[in-house]
Enzyme design. Sequence first.
Site, PDB file in Angstrom:
ATOM      1  N   LYS A 162      -3.512   7.249  -7.611  1.00  5.36           N
ATOM      2  CA  LYS A 162      -4.846   8.104  -8.118  1.00  5.36           C
ATOM      3  C   LYS A 162      -4.852   9.405  -7.186  1.00  5.36           C
ATOM      4  CE  LYS A 162      -8.529   4.966  -9.318  1.00  5.36           C
ATOM      5  NZ  LYS A 162      -8.157   3.747  -8.850  1.00  5.36           N
ATOM      6  N   ASP A 216       0.353  -0.153   2.173  1.00  6.51           N
ATOM      7  CA  ASP A 216       1.293  -0.139   1.161  1.00  6.51           C
ATOM      8  C   ASP A 216       2.440   0.532   1.203  1.00  6.51           C
ATOM      9  OD1 ASP A 216      -1.007  -1.554   0.260  1.00  6.51           O
ATOM     10  OD2 ASP A 216      -1.498   0.093  -1.549  1.00  6.51           O
ATOM     11  N   VAL A 260      -1.948  -4.285  -2.138  1.00  9.23           N
ATOM     12  CA  VAL A 260      -0.481  -4.394  -2.530  1.00  9.23           C
ATOM     13  C   VAL A 260       0.176  -4.728  -1.377  1.00  9.23           C
ATOM     14  CG1 VAL A 260       1.215  -2.602  -3.117  1.00  9.23           C
ATOM     15  CG2 VAL A 260      -1.063  -2.690  -4.436  1.00  9.23           C
ATOM     16  N   LYS A 300     -11.385  -7.493   2.449  1.00  9.41           N
ATOM     17  CA  LYS A 300     -10.184  -6.836   1.857  1.00  9.41           C
ATOM     18  C   LYS A 300      -9.017  -7.238   3.015  1.00  9.41           C
ATOM     19  CE  LYS A 300      -8.440  -2.310   1.280  1.00  9.41           C
ATOM     20  NZ  LYS A 300      -8.739  -0.838   1.426  1.00  9.41           N
ATOM     21  N   GLU A 355      -2.256  -9.044  -7.809  1.00  7.40           N
ATOM     22  CA  GLU A 355      -2.859  -8.708  -6.514  1.00  7.40           C
ATOM     23  C   GLU A 355      -4.586  -9.096  -6.487  1.00  7.40           C
ATOM     24  OE1 GLU A 355      -4.756  -5.453  -4.876  1.00  7.40           O
ATOM     25  OE2 GLU A 355      -3.601  -3.995  -6.090  1.00  7.40           O
TER      26      GLU A 355
HETATM   27  N1  PSU Z   1      -5.754   1.759  -5.902  1.00  9.99           N
HETATM   28  C1  PSU Z   1      -6.261   1.653  -6.895  1.00  9.99           C
HETATM   29  N2  PSU Z   1      -6.980   0.416  -7.136  1.00  9.99           N
HETATM   30  C2  PSU Z   1      -6.985  -0.427  -6.172  1.00  9.99           C
HETATM   31  C3  PSU Z   1      -6.395  -0.190  -5.020  1.00  9.99           C
HETATM   32  C4  PSU Z   1      -5.627   1.145  -4.947  1.00  9.99           C
HETATM   33  O1  PSU Z   1      -6.217   2.491  -7.905  1.00  9.99           O
HETATM   34  O2  PSU Z   1      -7.545  -1.733  -6.465  1.00  9.99           O
HETATM   35  C5  PSU Z   1      -6.500  -1.166  -3.855  1.00  9.99           C
HETATM   36  C6  PSU Z   1      -5.040  -1.895  -3.664  1.00  9.99           C
HETATM   37  O3  PSU Z   1      -5.301  -3.149  -3.398  1.00  9.99           O
HETATM   38  C7  PSU Z   1      -4.258  -1.035  -2.586  1.00  9.99           C
HETATM   39  C8  PSU Z   1      -5.393  -0.840  -1.797  1.00  9.99           C
HETATM   40  O4  PSU Z   1      -3.185  -1.996  -1.839  1.00  9.99           O
HETATM   41  O5  PSU Z   1      -6.385  -0.475  -2.721  1.00  9.99           O
HETATM   42  C9  PSU Z   1      -5.210   0.351  -0.868  1.00  9.99           C
HETATM   43  O6  PSU Z   1      -6.032   0.401   0.151  1.00  9.99           O
HETATM   44  P1  PSU Z   1      -5.847   1.117   1.543  1.00  9.99           P
HETATM   45  O7  PSU Z   1      -5.829   2.742   0.999  1.00  9.99           O
HETATM   46  O8  PSU Z   1      -6.992   0.958   2.335  1.00  9.99           O
HETATM   47  O9  PSU Z   1      -4.497   0.764   2.123  1.00  9.99           O
END
Ligand code: PSU
Length: 300
Positions: A156, A139, A103, A83, A22
């Site tokens: 995390k 995701d 993702v 993003k 990614e």
């Molecule tokens: N978690 C991590 N590192 C990252 C991401 C998530 O530890 O870089 C990134 C990934 O690209 C994931 C995105 O798909 O953040 C999720 O963002 P959101 O919560 O806005 O869907």
Amino acid sequence: MLTVTDEVRDALASGRPVVALESTIISHGMPYPQNVEMARTVEGIVRDGGAVPATIAVLHGRPTIGLSPDDLELLASDESVMKVSIRDLPYVVSRGLHGATTVASTMRLAALAGIGVFVTGGLGGVHRGAATSYDVSADLTELSTTSVAVVCAGVKSILDIGLTLEKLETLGVPVLGYRTDEFPSFFSRSSGFPAPLRVDSPAEVAALMAAKWDLGLAGGVVVANPIPAESEIPADEIGGIIDQALADMDALGIRGKDATPYLLGRIVEITSGASLTANIALVEANARLGAAIAVEHAAR
Ligand code: PSU
Ligand code: MN
């Protein structure tokens, strides 16, 4: 509408192993220049593991499968790169913009290109406080429909790990602890939550992928690979730092798609870079495992 490099196209056409990677992790997950170094190193690890790397992004509005060194440099350093999750794909494509794929959107583009294995760092999930914010990463919904295995280091604890696992169960997504009985939490090998299922080899992962899709069960598989022990930040050490980052985010009123990038950057600041070292180590470990899974998947 996809641009696929000759190398990736040839590998897929002849049934050789390919690993998707990614780009949000590059553009919005790590600072420059460590991000571009990580991206190059990870591609090298995938090659050493016997698979072809296919880093995925949107460049000039073209979903692109397989990137050049210049593309990686642009994604790592150009402030205009958006993003891009699923909902943002039509916007960047129709306007000819650059986008770093999450993702969710990387999975979708990988599936469109015919790639079955994808390596990242951490998944998005159900955010803490989602009962009022409604913040649940796309995701998770993507994992419910798109048939790609995602190798990650768990999620995390900026997220609500328990609710994320519940949501994945509801969505019918197998979550495999790789050589562990405990679901890992990215920087830490432990999370306090059991891994729903356990596997101990790349061949077992490939067999489960085949079984799932042969049964007609569309959707992803999560392979949760704990960070190598020598690189981990223990959960009790990182816990307070994550709480601090969340409090800082709330004070600034940051939410929505900016939440995850802010938290990742703030944790790097608070740990004076130690979290970045751990983050790179876990992505590299995931790349080694992902290549091995892709080799087994291609052999079937
Ligand atoms: N978690 C991590 N590192 C990252 C991401 C998530 O530890 O870089 C990134 C990934 O690209 C994931 C995105 O798909 O953040 C999720 O963002 P959101 O919560 O806005 O869907
Ligand atoms: Mn969100």
